[in-house]
Scaffold this motif. Structure first.
Motif, PDB file in Angstrom:
ATOM      1  N   HIS A  49       0.849  -1.189   0.000  1.00 17.65           N
ATOM      2  CA  HIS A  49       0.000   0.000   0.000  1.00 17.65           C
ATOM      3  C   HIS A  49       0.880   1.232   0.000  1.00 17.65           C
ATOM      4  O   HIS A  49       1.800   1.327   0.804  1.00 17.65           O
ATOM      5  N   LYS A  91     -16.201  -1.899   0.737  1.00 18.84           N
ATOM      6  CA  LYS A  91     -15.680  -3.065   1.462  1.00 18.84           C
ATOM      7  C   LYS A  91     -16.123  -2.869   2.904  1.00 18.84           C
ATOM      8  O   LYS A  91     -15.621  -1.980   3.593  1.00 18.84           O
ATOM      9  N   HIS A 124      -4.909  -1.271  -7.535  1.00 16.00           N
ATOM     10  CA  HIS A 124      -6.197  -0.592  -7.369  1.00 16.00           C
ATOM     11  C   HIS A 124      -6.129   0.606  -6.436  1.00 16.00           C
ATOM     12  O   HIS A 124      -5.199   0.748  -5.648  1.00 16.00           O
ATOM     13  N   GLU A 182      -7.836   3.094  -3.606  1.00 12.62           N
ATOM     14  CA  GLU A 182      -8.786   3.070  -2.495  1.00 12.62           C
ATOM     15  C   GLU A 182      -8.530   4.259  -1.575  1.00 12.62           C
ATOM     16  O   GLU A 182      -7.699   5.111  -1.875  1.00 12.62           O
ATOM     17  N   GLU A 198      -3.021   0.271  -3.949  1.00 12.21           N
ATOM     18  CA  GLU A 198      -2.606  -1.051  -3.503  1.00 12.21           C
ATOM     19  C   GLU A 198      -2.118  -1.866  -4.685  1.00 12.21           C
ATOM     20  O   GLU A 198      -2.799  -2.010  -5.684  1.00 12.21           O
TER      21      GLU A 198
END
Ligand code: ADP
Ligand code: MG
Length: 488
Positions: free
Chosen positions: A13, A81, A126, A128, A154
């Motif tokens: 991350h 999520k 991705h 986030e 990430e």
């Protein structure tokens, strides 16, 4: 051959720190000492709020996707999520699942590890939002929402990494990519980089291209330094090897552990059966949006030179060695410093020697970044010019360097203060040489123009008289001329 083969997959991350605002809100994307100062209602999940996608964050994510040779999506959307934790006021994190395509899939990264080239496949990349940060005290905890909603990239690798060394080399390479793309400092000390590390071992005799043969995946959550990644992997390899030898490995279930820095061990958190069901679903407040081919092409054109390109350029254009060029490009700020100094008109090799030598060792020992370095490119030029013009010798240059940093004055000021100016005035040198000749009649008579080794002795005498300040080249030239004349 080793009995067991190690498989490591990383979930890295990295905060995108270079956007002006957060990924779904207009709060500043900026570190602040004052807790809960960079926040907007969106970050706090106030009722009735709506997220707005930050185009700049998407652009930076797509640029990274291209730099990692991934395939980019035609459409983009976000998903919720769902899980409960105080650092997540909404009760869900906005993120992207891997289907169909988040900001990128199926890329590959090539980097160097211990002098050898290594390739790691990227499963997906991705975008986030980061969560708030929690601090725990003896009987209370505090929450700072400044970090909530900071754009987070990430990166998920395939398990192609085979040792702790390779994992750290990969992370260092990725840090450099993020820095060169100018999307993040990727500084783990600032908490910008965190890693989940997946480790398993398998019998080396089996075919490792078949996932059926892979060992049981052990995930170590939230390792927040590269040193931690190295230690956690080495610890886990030892632990798993022992389980294999005791015949306990095969009955082990997939599990999540955490890295405990203090004890230097990984600690059991939960097993596969306790896995959290995140109940993903598409965020209804952000419509699916198109990523146009024109925009992708525009982004592609704007990708800056990465470390590899700069290294090649430094070798071809400036004739630097592979070694010197590699050290220079390792940190973007150092490479920028090097280029800035050259652009002021300095010789590239000289600048490289200073940067990779005295400067890097000073920065390392003082633990400061070149951005906070007192000797700016302009002052380094001043120092190099003093040496090139023979105002001071290169040996004196090192002294001036140290004193410049110690006294926080310019190299010119130091040279003046310390009376370090070399004597380049030929008249002055000549009169000193005459003295030396007068005082050393024996050595003068033993001088042989064919074997002028004794010249060193005379130069030594001149240096003694001038306390090292006579320009050695000029002194030696005049001395030889005078002695040759005496011998005629
Ligand atoms: P999950 O579905 O549990 O999230 P994934 O298959 O998506 O697991 O993989 C997550 C990470 O774990 C990836 O980085 C992947 O490379 C790594 N990984 C998967 N299987 C293994 C394994 N057997 N050993 C080590 N790492 C693995
Ligand atoms: Mg994730």
């Amino acid at each position: 051959m080793e009995k067991y083969k190690v498989k490591i997959g990383l979930e890295m991350h990295c905060e995108i720190s270079k956007t002006k605002t957060k990924v779904f809100s207009s709060a500043k994307n900026e570190y602040s000492e004052i807790p809960n100062s960079n926040i907007r209602p969106v970050d706090m999940a106030f009722p009735g709020i709506l997220p707005v996608v930050n185009k700049e964050a998407v652009r930076m994510a797509l640029m990274t996707s291209m730099a990692l040779n991934c395939k980019q999506p035609e459409y983009m959307y976000f998903e919720r999520k769902n899980y409960y934790y105080p650092d997540l006021p909404k009760g869900f994190q906005l993120t992207q699942e891997t289907k169909p395509i988040p900001v990128g899939i199926y890329g590959k990264v090539t980097f160097e590890c211990n002098g050898e080239e290594k390739e790691v496949r990227i499963n997906n990349l991705h975008l986030e939002e980061d969560a708030a940060s929690l601090d725990h005290y003896d009987d209370f905890s505090t929450i700072d929402y400044n970090r909530a909603g900071v754009p987070l990239l990430e990166l998920v690798t395939e398990p192609d990494i085979e040792s702790a060394d390779e994992a750290v080399a990969f992370l260092e390479h990725m840090r450099s990519v993020y820095q060169y793309l100018d999307i993040s400092e990727a500084d783990s000390k600032l908490g910008q980089v965190r890693c989940d590390v997946n480790v398993s071992i398998m019998d080396s005799s089996l075919d490792d291209t078949d996932p059926q043969n892979w060992g049981t995946k052990i995930e170590i959550k939230n390792v927040n330094s590269f040193g931690g990644v190295r230690d956690a992997i080495n610890y886990e390899i030892k632990r798993q090897t022992k389980l294999k030898q005791n015949g306990q490995y095969d009955e082990m279930e997939q599990q999540t552990r955490r890295w405990d820095e203090e004890s230097g061990t990984t600690i059991y958190m939960r097993s596969k059966v306790d896995a959290i069901d995140y109940k993903y679903f598409v965020e209804p407040n952000i419509p699916k949006f198109k990523i146009s081919q024109e925009w992708l092409e525009e982004i592609k054109k704007s990708i800056p030179r990465l470390a590899y390109d700069r290294k090649k350029e430094y070798m071809e254009k400036y004739g630097l060695s592979d070694y010197d060029a590699s050290i220079l490009v390792k940190q973007k700020d150092n490479a920028d410093y090097f280029e800035e100094t050259i652009n002021l008109g300095c010789d590239a090799k000289q600048v490289a020697n200073w940067t990779n030598g005295m400067i890097l060792s000073y920065l390392n020992s003082e633990e400061i970044s070149i951005k906070d370095f007192f000797l700016t490119p302009k002052l380094l030029k001043e120092l190099i010019d003093l040496i090139t013009s023979k105002t001071i010798s290169s040996k004196q240059g090192k002294e001036v360097f140290a004193k410049t940093l110690e006294k926080k004055k310019t190299p010119k000021e130091i040279v003046k203060e310390e009376g370090m100016m070399q004597i380049t005035d030929t008249n002055e040198i000549e009169s000193i040489i005459d003295e030396v000749i007068k005082e050393n009649p024996e050595q003068v008579s033993s001088y042989d123009p064919e074997r002028p080794k004794i010249l060193d002795y005379f130069i030594g005498q001149i240096m003694k008289k001038t306390r090292g300040k006579a320009n050695p080249a000029t002194a030696s030239k005049i001395m030889k001329e005078k002695l040759d004349k005496l011998k005629q």
